[in-house]
Design an enzyme around this catalytic site. Structure first.
Site, PDB file in Angstrom:
ATOM      1  N   SER A 175       1.154  -1.111   0.053  1.00 32.92           N
ATOM      2  CA  SER A 175      -0.087  -0.131  -0.013  1.00 32.92           C
ATOM      3  C   SER A 175       0.839   1.206  -0.026  1.00 32.92           C
ATOM      4  O   SER A 175       2.132   1.199   0.157  1.00 32.92           O
ATOM      5  CB  SER A 175      -0.890  -0.044   1.190  1.00 32.92           C
ATOM      6  OG  SER A 175      -1.488  -1.096   1.503  1.00 32.92           O
TER       7      SER A 175
HETATM    8  C1  LIG Z   1      -3.275  -4.121   0.208  1.00 30.90           C
HETATM    9  S1  LIG Z   1      -2.537  -5.674   0.236  1.00 30.90           S
HETATM   10  C2  LIG Z   1      -2.027  -5.526   1.965  1.00 30.90           C
HETATM   11  C3  LIG Z   1      -0.570  -4.743   2.289  1.00 30.90           C
HETATM   12  C4  LIG Z   1       0.149  -5.365   3.155  1.00 30.90           C
HETATM   13  N1  LIG Z   1      -0.340  -5.190   4.508  1.00 30.90           N
HETATM   14  C5  LIG Z   1       1.750  -4.907   3.038  1.00 30.90           C
HETATM   15  O1  LIG Z   1       2.242  -4.426   3.884  1.00 30.90           O
HETATM   16  O2  LIG Z   1       2.224  -5.060   1.895  1.00 30.90           O
HETATM   17  C6  LIG Z   1      -4.154  -6.759   0.828  1.00 30.90           C
HETATM   18  C7  LIG Z   1      -4.211  -8.034   0.851  1.00 30.90           C
HETATM   19  O3  LIG Z   1      -4.968  -8.733   1.592  1.00 30.90           O
HETATM   20  C8  LIG Z   1      -5.279 -10.024   1.040  1.00 30.90           C
HETATM   21  N2  LIG Z   1      -6.487 -10.456   1.327  1.00 30.90           N
HETATM   22  C9  LIG Z   1      -7.740 -10.252   0.894  1.00 30.90           C
HETATM   23  N3  LIG Z   1      -8.612 -10.814   1.357  1.00 30.90           N
HETATM   24  C10 LIG Z   1      -8.058 -11.468   2.480  1.00 30.90           C
HETATM   25  C11 LIG Z   1      -8.641 -12.324   3.392  1.00 30.90           C
HETATM   26  N4  LIG Z   1     -10.115 -12.499   3.656  1.00 30.90           N
HETATM   27  N5  LIG Z   1      -7.888 -12.904   4.545  1.00 30.90           N
HETATM   28  C12 LIG Z   1      -6.424 -12.330   4.554  1.00 30.90           C
HETATM   29  N6  LIG Z   1      -5.997 -11.776   3.417  1.00 30.90           N
HETATM   30  C13 LIG Z   1      -6.672 -11.368   2.637  1.00 30.90           C
HETATM   31  C14 LIG Z   1      -4.664  -9.804  -0.416  1.00 30.90           C
HETATM   32  O4  LIG Z   1      -4.526 -11.173  -1.017  1.00 30.90           O
HETATM   33  C15 LIG Z   1      -3.645  -8.852  -0.245  1.00 30.90           C
HETATM   34  O5  LIG Z   1      -2.462  -9.552  -0.031  1.00 30.90           O
END
Ligand SMILES: C[S@@+](CC[C@H](N)C(=O)[O-])C[C@H]1O[C@@H](n2cnc3c(N)ncnc32)[C@H](O)[C@@H]1O
Length: 525
Positions: free
Chosen positions: A199
């Site tokens: 992000s």
């Molecule tokens: C914007 S990214 C997060 C950025 C991350 N925290 C970083 O520091 O790089 C969102 C992530 O949430 C994951 N995601 C989506 N739905 C999810 C769920 N139900 N449980 C866990 N992870 C999930 C996606 O696969 C994605 O990798």
């Protein structure tokens, strides 16, 4: 505008390259001196005596402001194309509007691009030959940038940004991209939509500050992705704290685990699973931070958060994609949580059991209205709305560029419950062709009733502010203009800066609000 958007030297050159490519021409006369003249304009300093920018100070400030606003939209994920592509289209519209013929547009843009190409070696060469030194320098520059934006509230979060080696978590891009103040998409689905990313660093910093995490605390992160945020959390909680992170995709889980170990954060527990279920094995948590857009507040988060704990979560408050990071404090009664501020943001949506598909109505080629099915949109009637001639009105409501007005769209969505709320997404081609030009600042905020639609527009009021206006289409456009006008008047009278959002763990509780499967969300102003 390009400087205002925070583009570096190379990126500005790329925008001009795109403009030139859009206006390609077979006619290539030599234009002696053009590159030098364009170069003088491009490198003109704002404050140097005799700078050509002094001749039109209002223009300079309006362009810089536009650049900053576009960058803000890009950071919050509200642009459908990359920032550079959008800037290139803005330049093309500008050239068109002032009547510069296509061939000359090409020559001007190509000359501008050549300025950046010729000087490329000056700005892109690393300060030393050492990659590590370059990463250290870039990391310090990123932290300085976030500090300059006023995002750091605590030394602990700033120190974490000055410590975590982001480039080790983003091996697919060069160090300059890894440390740029922008999100980096790291995984897309079959349709090309982003499903995972690192992000925007500024947003990550803001969310960590909202989390108010302390040394020694137990923290759960949902959405590990690259592992960067988990590493930042590990820095803040220190050796006596504990961080667990959950990721839904197995390949991403493995990636985060590998990067965390290689960067020295092997103590973070990385788990593959659906974050809507939390991580009972490591619960309870003092803090939970969700880094994907949540539709609901599922029971596991209530159960796994200690009384008095804090949950920071980007909630999709409306099906149109209206999302706010909400720092919820768990109230002592344990059945409610309250957030007293909200942060505008854009996030990839949560998948798994919290999945909720977006609803959009296509109004024309390159024009979509994002809606919420709970508002009961009449998609068939709306699909024809732009075939009606527009009516418009200016409201006299003036909003300063620096005013705290970012929640105006949420205000419209939550205070006009008998009307539908939507976000009008107009692609650059349709915008250029005059199909619709809704205010970007509120991501196309619109109200609709049956087959009529009204959306917010702006025009400059003076150098530092805009006036709000309304454009409406459809058989009931006159009534809709009046409704939107009175909502905007009421907003202007109260000027609420922040909403208060309460989440109730009982979705059928006796309070009016946004009904979700596991919770009810009440927005108050
Ligand atoms: C914007 S990214 C997060 C950025 C991350 N925290 C970083 O520091 O790089 C969102 C992530 O949430 C994951 N995601 C989506 N739905 C999810 C769920 N139900 N449980 C866990 N992870 C999930 C996606 O696969 C994605 O990798």
């Amino acid at each position: 505008m390009l400087r205002g958007a925070g583009l570096d030297w190379y990126e500005q050159g790329d925008v001009w390259h795109r403009v030139a490519a859009h206006r390609s021409t077979s006619d290539t006369p030599t234009l002696p001196g053009l590159s030098r003249a364009v170069g003088a304009l491009i490198t003109a300093a704002d404050d140097a005596p005799g700078s050509p920018l002094h001749t039109r100070p209002a223009w300079r400030s309006a362009f810089a402001h536009t650049g900053r606003r576009l960058a803000r939209l890009a950071h919050s994920g509200d642009l459908q194309r990359g920032l550079r592509a959008v800037l290139a289209h803005h330049l093309l519209f500008l050239f068109n509007r002032i009547g510069i013929p296509g061939t000359e547009q090409h020559h001007l843009a190509a000359a501008a691009h050549s300025v950046f190409r010729e000087d490329h070696h000056m700005s892109s060469a690393p300060v030393t030959g050492s990659e590590d030194h370059d990463a250290d320098r870039l990391r310090a520059a990123l932290a300085d940038h976030i500090r300059a934006r006023g995002t750091f509230r605590t030394a602990a979060v700033e120190q974490a940004f000055r410590s975590v080696p982001r480039h080790l978590f983003l091996p697919e891009v060069d160090a300059a991209t890894a440390y740029a103040p922008r999100p980096v998409v790291t995984k897309r689905d079959a349709d090309g939509a982003a499903v995972s990313s690192a992000s925007s660093p500024n947003l990550v910093a803001a969310m960590l500050e909202l989390l108010d995490v302390r040394p020694g605390q137990r923290v759960l992160e949902i959405g590990a992705a690259t592992g960067i945020n988990a590493a930042l959390l590990a820095e803040v909680v220190g050796e006596t704290g504990a961080v667990s992170t959950v990721e839904i995709d197995a390949d991403l889980t493995e990636r985060a685990q590998r990067a965390l170990v290689s960067a020295g954060y092997g103590r973070v527990v990385v788990h593959c699973g659906d974050g809507a279920l939390g991580h009972p094995e490591s619960a309870p948590f003092d803090r939970i931070i969700v880094t994907a857009g949540a539709w609901d507040v599922p029971p596991a988060w209530w159960q796994q958060l200690v009384p008095g704990g804090r949950l920071v979560v980007p909630v999709r408050l409306h099906g149109s994609g209206l999302t706010r990071v909400l720092p919820f404090d768990r109230d002592r009664d344990a059945a409610t949580m309250t957030a007293r501020e909200a942060l505008v943001c854009g996030f990839v949506p949560m998948r798994g059991i919290d999945d909720h598909p977006d609803d959009v109505v296509r109004l024309a080629r390159d024009v979509l209205l994002a809606v919420d099915r709970a508002d009961g949109p009449d998609a068939q009637a709306l699909a024809n709305v732009l075939t009606y001639e527009p009516s418009s009105a200016w409201t006299g409501v003036v909003v300063g560029h620096d005013d705290e007005a970012e929640h105006l769209d949420l205000w419209l969505a939550t205070t006009t419950s008998d009307l539908g709320f939507g976000r009008l997404r107009v692609g650059p081609d349709a915008r250029g062709a005059g199909a619709a030009d809704p205010a970007l600042r509120w991501a196309g905020a619109s109200l609709y009733l049956n087959g009529s639609l009204a959306y917010v527009v702006v025009r400059p009021h003076d150098e530092r502010s805009d006036e709000l206006g309304i454009v409406a289409h459809g058989p009931e456009s006159a009534g809709l203009i009046e409704r939107l006008r009175s909502a905007l008047d009421e907003w202007a009278r109260r000027r609420p800066t922040q909403p208060m959002v309460t989440a109730h763990s009982n979705p059928v509780c006796d309070v009016a609000g946004i009904r979700r499967q596991h919770s009810r969300l009440v927005v108050r102003w």
